[in-house]
Design an enzyme around this catalytic site. Structure first.
Site, PDB file in Angstrom:
ATOM      1  N   SER A 594       0.838  -1.190   0.000  1.00  0.00           N
ATOM      2  CA  SER A 594       0.000   0.000   0.000  1.00  0.00           C
ATOM      3  C   SER A 594       0.879   1.249   0.000  1.00  0.00           C
ATOM      4  CB  SER A 594      -0.960  -0.038   1.187  1.00  0.00           C
ATOM      5  OG  SER A 594      -1.948   0.954   1.061  1.00  0.00           O
ATOM      6  N   ASP A 669      -9.415  -4.407  -5.875  1.00  0.00           N
ATOM      7  CA  ASP A 669      -9.029  -3.488  -4.801  1.00  0.00           C
ATOM      8  C   ASP A 669      -9.874  -2.218  -4.886  1.00  0.00           C
ATOM      9  OD1 ASP A 669      -7.736  -1.802  -2.993  1.00  0.00           O
ATOM     10  OD2 ASP A 669      -5.743  -2.554  -3.498  1.00  0.00           O
ATOM     11  N   HIS A 701      -7.775  -5.123  -1.340  1.00  0.00           N
ATOM     12  CA  HIS A 701      -6.507  -4.532  -0.913  1.00  0.00           C
ATOM     13  C   HIS A 701      -5.699  -5.482  -0.029  1.00  0.00           C
ATOM     14  CE1 HIS A 701      -3.858  -1.129  -0.655  1.00  0.00           C
ATOM     15  NE2 HIS A 701      -3.918  -1.049   0.649  1.00  0.00           N
TER      16      HIS A 701
END
Length: 744
Positions: A594, A669, A701
């Site tokens: 991320s 995601d 995600h």
């Protein structure tokens, strides 16, 4: 002869012992849950202060249940409810009590929507009659008892309903809800993700009014994702996602009066019309509602008291910051209508006591350390309970202090990470403790002294199991980088030899206010790092500028320039670590997920003389593609700060790639869209740069489900071995040759 036999026996025993201590961790074990820690789930302190409930699962039946335990003896008193005794329910996955604890709300058939939200089929279990009542035949969101437990409010199809549990009557009181247009009482996507809130409706203490927030998403741009599934044609998921600089939902505050069956608007006088309402909460008075309003830049926060009987509003408290203000849930109203509030206004997060008119009475906690959790206020003993970093930013301890800021006590005793769950009357607390060397332990402690009363649950079985593997110690230290002493941990191979050189893998996240260097027990990543250490890697993690729990100035230095200073710190740390005699400076890699994926990508490009490889999982590659609330909090809008957005977006300088790069994303995601990876891929292709990448179909995600995590970590391991491990493998072969010659 006897001596020879004895010697052979001793040698055999020692050899077997060494083999037992060097058992290798496998990826299959990590992701099958072989090293899972025991925990206490859905802990709830009963109103009498003498008992607590826990959610348990009996695999032998199988059944889920809510069990009651006695604080003093820790013995199980009774099973309050078990799914095996309820014909209508196979099992339930969560529970909550009514205010008087006469009823339980049981969740079944839950399905996740986004990070915090879910919908499910719910039943009310009456403890006196041992009967269940279904709330709705359809899957609903956020069912919530009225204070007297006679009603339940919930959301269905973007509208709000009330179920009368006595008469069975169902009352709908909003009617304009529509997907991707109007949401009543439930947060939109960006509020849920960035303000960590789903339920946006609340009962008052008398149970005759419900305040709620309405989201008008009409003008918010839509984002679409293909869901490939298993059918002939994929489906498309379309939802409202406001990217930085784009339009947000228009939010408004409303009141439903049950007695009058009437809806009214609640308004405050705001000069700016583009604002957020991240929190609403009823005060101790049933007609006074509190609401927190923020401007779009999130550097102004106003606390309003709204008189719903007179339809008047009063601005009670206003805070401003040169950078931004973080939202918390620590607003607590005392019996005299004064309130407690947490703020970073003196440079560190602390607790403040205000009068009901918003006048400062006193600052309850002070010092160059952070209050990290607020646990509650004991009116009888005039005592505030909280968690803080006073014992070092990588540690957490539980404290008590008088409301006037005096007589502070450290209640937790062991250095590491401590958190507390207090009994309703603040007589006891269950302390949850772990450190980098001790897996999670639960103990019962006295709230007045912190002294241990009894142990509850430990993970000694896990400790014994891990002793067979000879895991490496996580070594904590600081590293001076760019004028700052940054927290760091390092994991070395068990058989570490300082005369040898090892490849280095750096791990980081680096996001604003985050922390990866903490004195707490293993995460799944930690087990992977132990696995890598057993293969001969050194792993290190450095929390650079912008991370949390070292004061507002350290955290907010990255304002308007996300990942600029963070990247500089990781590159400088890599150089410094590469100068260590046992680190092979030609074999340094970095990885992250991320925000950390953005960082690892940036580090490989801008630090291509330091890092030879990088793995980026679900990375942001341009803040222009990310949502309004998070991005604008730290960057303002792209229209105001274009250079801040573009100067550190890696697909703007793909030509800098020199090392090995692995890019991974889930196509489903909803948070960091696969668009980020696709744009990075296209930039690298047009720059004629070779790299590796993988897309996990329909994974969000977190990239998990079924065999997914095992596959992902095996892919990353193989990439590491191929890029950093070539020289490592050669060195190991040479070592084995030397050992063989010595034995010969």
């Amino acid at each position: 002869m006897n001596y020879l036999k004895f010697s052979l026996f001793v040698c055999l025993f020692i050899s077997l012992s060494l083999i037992a201590q060097t058992k290798k961790i496998s990826l299959e074990e990590i992701w099958s849950g072989a090293f899972r820690t025991e925990s206490m789930d859905v802990l709830h302190s009963m109103k009498d202060g003498q008992h607590y409930s826990v959610f348990n699962f009996d695999r032998t039946i199988p059944a889920t249940m809510v069990d009651i335990y006695d604080y003093k003896t820790l013995s199980k008193i009774e099973t309050l409810v078990s799914s095996k005794d309820i014909q209508e329910i196979n099992y339930f996955t969560d529970y909550s009590f009514s205010g008087d604890e006469s009823k339980l709300l049981l969740a079944t058939e839950e399905e996740q929507i986004y990070r915090h939200s879910s919908r499910g089929v719910y039943y009310v279990y009456d403890l006196s009659t041992k009967t269940v009542q279904k709330v709705s035949d359809e899957k609903i969101q956020e069912p919530t008892f009225s204070p007297d437990g006679t009603k339940i409010a919930f959301e269905l199809n973007n509208n709000l309903y009330i179920k009368d549990l006595i008469s069975g009557e169902l009352k709908q009181f909003t009617f304009d809800g529509e997907k991707n247009k109007i949401i009543n009482g439930i947060s939109d996507w960006v509020y849920e993700e960035e303000f960590a809130v789903v339920r946006m409706f609340h009962w008052n203490s008398d149970g005759d009014k419900i305040a709620f927030i309405r989201f008008d998403e009409t003008d918010v741009p839509e984002f679409s994702m293909d869901i490939y599934g298993k059918e002939l044609y994929p489906q498309q998921q379309v939802f409202k996602y406001p990217k930085a600089g784009e339009k947000n939902s228009k939010v408004s505050l409303h009141l439903y009066d049950l007695k009058e069956d009437q809806l009214t608007d609640i308004k405050v006088v705001k000069a700016c019309q583009d604002f957020y309402i991240p929190r609403i909460k009823w005060t101790n008075r049933s007609d006074i509602l509190s609401a927190q309003y923020m401007n779009r830049h999130q550097n102004e926060l106003d606390l309003w008291f709204l008189d719903t009987a007179k339809n008047t509003s009063t601005l009670v408290l206003s805070e401003t910051d040169k950078a931004y203000i973080d939202i918390t849930d620590n607003l607590t109203f005392l019996n005299d209508s004064s309130f407690l509030w947490t703020s970073e206004k003196d440079g560190f997060n602390h607790i403040y006591h205000y009068s009901k008119k918003g006048d400062l009475i006193n600052q309850v906690t002070k010092g160059n350390w952070e209050v990290t959790e607020y646990y509650g206020y004991d009116e009888d003993n005039n005592t505030v309970f909280y968690q803080s970093t006073e014992n070092g930013s990588i540690n957490r301890d539980v404290y008590s202090v008088k409301l006037n800021g005096r007589n502070k006590k450290r209640l937790s005793k062991s250095e590491g990470t401590n958190s507390a769950d207090f009994s309703a009357d603040f007589t006891y607390f269950i302390n949850t403790y772990s450190s980098a060397s001790t897996p999670t332990e639960y103990t019962l402690n006295s709230a007045s002294s912190g002294n241990l009363i009894k142990p509850i649950l430990d993970n000694d079985v896990l400790v014994e199991k891990l002793s067979e593997y000879g895991t490496s110690k996580k070594e904590f230290s600081t590293i001076n980088v760019n004028g700052n002493d940054l927290n760091m941990w390092m994991i070395k191979p068990v058989d570490f030899d300082p005369s040898k050189v090892y490849p280095l893998l750096m791990f980081q996240y680096s996001g604003p206010g985050s922390q990866q260097v903490s004195n707490s027990w293993f995460s799944y990543n930690d087990y992977w790092f132990q696995y890598l250490a057993q293969k001969g890697y050194v792993i290190a993690c450095v929390d650079g500028r912008g991370t949390g729990f070292k004061g507002a100035e350290f955290k907010k230095v990255t304002y308007l320039n996300l990942v600029k200073y963070e990247t500089e710190d990781q590159i400088s740390a890599g150089k410094k670590l590469g100068a260590l005699p046992f680190i092979d400076a030609d074999r340094i890699g970095i990885w992250g997920w991320s925000y950390g994926g953005h960082m690892s990508t940036n580090c490989l490009l801008k630090g291509n003389d330091v890092f030879k490889m990088a793995i980026a999982v679900a990375p942001v590659t341009s803040w222009r593609f990310y949502d309004t609330i998070y991005t604008e909090r730290f960057m303002r809008t792209p229209q105001e700060n274009p250079d801040g957005y573009d100067d550190n977006s890696p697909f703007n300088y793909p030509e800098l790639l020199k090392g090995d790069y692995l890019l991974i994303h889930g196509s489903g995601d909803d948070n960091v869209h696969v668009q980020h990876t696709m744009r990075m891929v296209e930039a690298l292709i047009q720059a004629d740069k070779q790299f590796e990448w993988a897309i996990y179909p329909d994974k969000n995600h977190g990239i998990y489900g079924g065999n997914t995590r095992l596959h992902l970590y095996r892919k990353m391991t193989n990439f590491l071995d191929k890029t950093l491990g070539d020289k490592l493998n050669q060195l190991q072969k040479e070592d084995r040759k030397v050992e063989s010659k010595l034995k010969g």
